[in-house]
Design a protein around this motif. Structure first.
Motif, PDB file in Angstrom:
ATOM      1  N   UNK A  29       0.865  -1.187   0.453  1.00 15.65           N
ATOM      2  CA  UNK A  29      -0.355  -0.182   0.213  1.00 15.65           C
ATOM      3  C   UNK A  29       0.909   1.012  -0.024  1.00 15.65           C
ATOM      4  N   UNK A  30       2.086   0.728   0.812  1.00 19.62           N
ATOM      5  CA  UNK A  30       2.727   2.627   1.388  1.00 19.62           C
ATOM      6  C   UNK A  30       3.195   2.843  -0.647  1.00 19.62           C
ATOM      7  N   UNK A  31       3.873   1.166  -1.035  1.00 23.70           N
ATOM      8  CA  UNK A  31       4.443   1.889  -2.372  1.00 23.70           C
ATOM      9  C   UNK A  31       3.861   1.891  -3.215  1.00 23.70           C
ATOM     10  N   UNK A  32       1.836   1.696  -3.486  1.00 19.92           N
ATOM     11  CA  UNK A  32       1.620   2.436  -4.459  1.00 19.92           C
ATOM     12  C   UNK A  32       1.225   4.202  -4.354  1.00 19.92           C
ATOM     13  N   UNK A  33       1.687   4.179  -3.118  1.00 24.26           N
ATOM     14  CA  UNK A  33       1.920   5.897  -2.650  1.00 24.26           C
ATOM     15  C   UNK A  33       2.782   6.159  -3.234  1.00 24.26           C
ATOM     16  N   UNK A  34       3.890   5.704  -3.153  1.00 26.58           N
ATOM     17  CA  UNK A  34       5.715   5.934  -3.266  1.00 26.58           C
ATOM     18  C   UNK A  34       5.402   6.387  -4.527  1.00 26.58           C
ATOM     19  N   UNK A  35       5.311   5.414  -5.220  1.00 27.00           N
ATOM     20  CA  UNK A  35       5.329   5.995  -6.451  1.00 27.00           C
ATOM     21  C   UNK A  35       4.169   6.742  -7.155  1.00 27.00           C
ATOM     22  N   UNK A  36       3.167   6.730  -6.736  1.00 24.64           N
ATOM     23  CA  UNK A  36       2.341   8.059  -7.476  1.00 24.64           C
ATOM     24  C   UNK A  36       3.457   9.451  -7.097  1.00 24.64           C
ATOM     25  N   UNK A  37       4.120   9.513  -6.520  1.00 21.89           N
ATOM     26  CA  UNK A  37       4.897  10.382  -6.180  1.00 21.89           C
ATOM     27  C   UNK A  37       5.811  10.601  -6.486  1.00 21.89           C
ATOM     28  N   UNK A  38       6.523   9.734  -7.571  1.00 22.47           N
ATOM     29  CA  UNK A  38       7.849   8.994  -8.277  1.00 22.47           C
ATOM     30  C   UNK A  38       7.745  10.057  -9.748  1.00 22.47           C
ATOM     31  N   UNK A  39       8.330  10.529  -9.853  1.00 25.36           N
ATOM     32  CA  UNK A  39       8.663  11.207 -11.979  1.00 25.36           C
ATOM     33  C   UNK A  39       8.694  10.234 -12.644  1.00 25.36           C
ATOM     34  N   UNK A  40       9.497   9.535 -11.860  1.00 24.27           N
ATOM     35  CA  UNK A  40      10.378   8.383 -12.985  1.00 24.27           C
ATOM     36  C   UNK A  40       9.464   6.947 -13.399  1.00 24.27           C
TER      37      UNK A  40
END
Length: 271
Positions: free
Chosen positions: A19-30
């Motif tokens: 679940x936290x990885x989902x959030x981290x990917x939303x914030x990643x631009x690459x």
């Protein structure tokens, strides 16, 4: 591969780290979340990943792990359980997909399988994807060199009440780093519990103390105690997002690597 459009698959998207990885990917631009899988019989199949992560609709639905297709993903991130590890790793090898693995509590046989897989695909395996923890691993090696011949060494760790493996994978990694530095066999010198009246502590042992309580994200201390002084090297995590961002960073780094097994020390340049 276009790095700014790297397609990431999260295996075990409904888990705490998923679940936290989902959030981290939303914030990643690459990189972006292309696929999020759950068990075939999971009630989360078909549910938008944003509902899992509590971040609003993201336009990606959870899919059954058996439906994962090679064309849908560039890099896999696996933070599932040891029971799912074998099938997940076999899929990555069969489809030549780089994989970032954060599953802890693996058996000796599964660790051997990891090394075999690394001959065919690039993979990152780490007990902890926090940059701070991996700096800590470098520091405990220095401390062991300076103090290991005289100090007693203990490793203290605390996690939330739901964590299943004990000691934690990170605690074991700290112990292994110290043991390797001192030329000791961790399997022979580790002490995992003390109770009742025991003989005096043997100097070359490395002790582990474990706490499981509440919602503690993760705390680790390496204690080097001598007569008259002690050194404590401590890392405390206040959010799982730091681990998730580290795993995404590892996925981006791994996408251009040759076959082999890497650690976070390689990813952040400490190796």
């Amino acid at each position: 591969m276009n790095e700014i459009n790297m397609k990431v698959a999260i295996l075990g998207a409904n888990g705490r780290m998923g679940r936290v990885l989902i959030e981290a990917l939303r914030e990643n631009e690459e990189a972006y979340l292309a696929v999020a899988t759950v068990r075939d019989d999971s009630p989360w199949v078909g549910i938008d990943v944003g509902e899992l992560a509590g971040i609003g609709t993201q336009g990606v639905s959870c899919s059954a792990v058996s439906t994962l297709k090679p064309d849908d993903v560039d890099v896999v991130i696996d933070f599932t359980l040891p029971a799912a590890f074998d099938d997940n790793l076999a899929w990555c090898v069969a489809n030549k997909k780089p994989v970032v693995i954060g599953t802890t509590g693996l058996s000796e046989q599964q660790l051997i399988a990891l090394d075999e897989a690394a001959k065919q695909i690039p993979l990152v395996f780490a007990a902890n994807y926090s940059v701070g923890v991996n700096v800590m691993l470098a520091l405990v090696k220095q401390a062991a060199l300076a103090l290991g011949n005289t100090a007693d060494i203990e490793i203290l760790e605390a996690h939330h009440r739901f964590k299943q493996d004990a000691p934690s994978g990170t605690a074991m990694a700290i112990g292994q780093a110290i043991a390797d530095t001192l030329g000791r066999n961790l399997q022979e010198c580790a002490v995992y519990g003390r109770e009742g009246k025991e003989p005096p502590r043997e100097h070359k042992t490395i002790g582990f103390a474990t706490v499981r309580a509440g919602d503690i994200v993760g705390e680790h201390t390496a204690l080097f105690a001598d007569i008259g002084e002690r050194l404590e090297i401590t890392h405390k995590a206040s959010s799982r997002l730091t681990f998730a961002k580290g795993a995404v960073h590892a996925a981006l780094w791994l996408s251009s690597r040759e076959n082999g097994r890497y650690g976070m020390d390689d990813v952040i340049g400490l190796a």
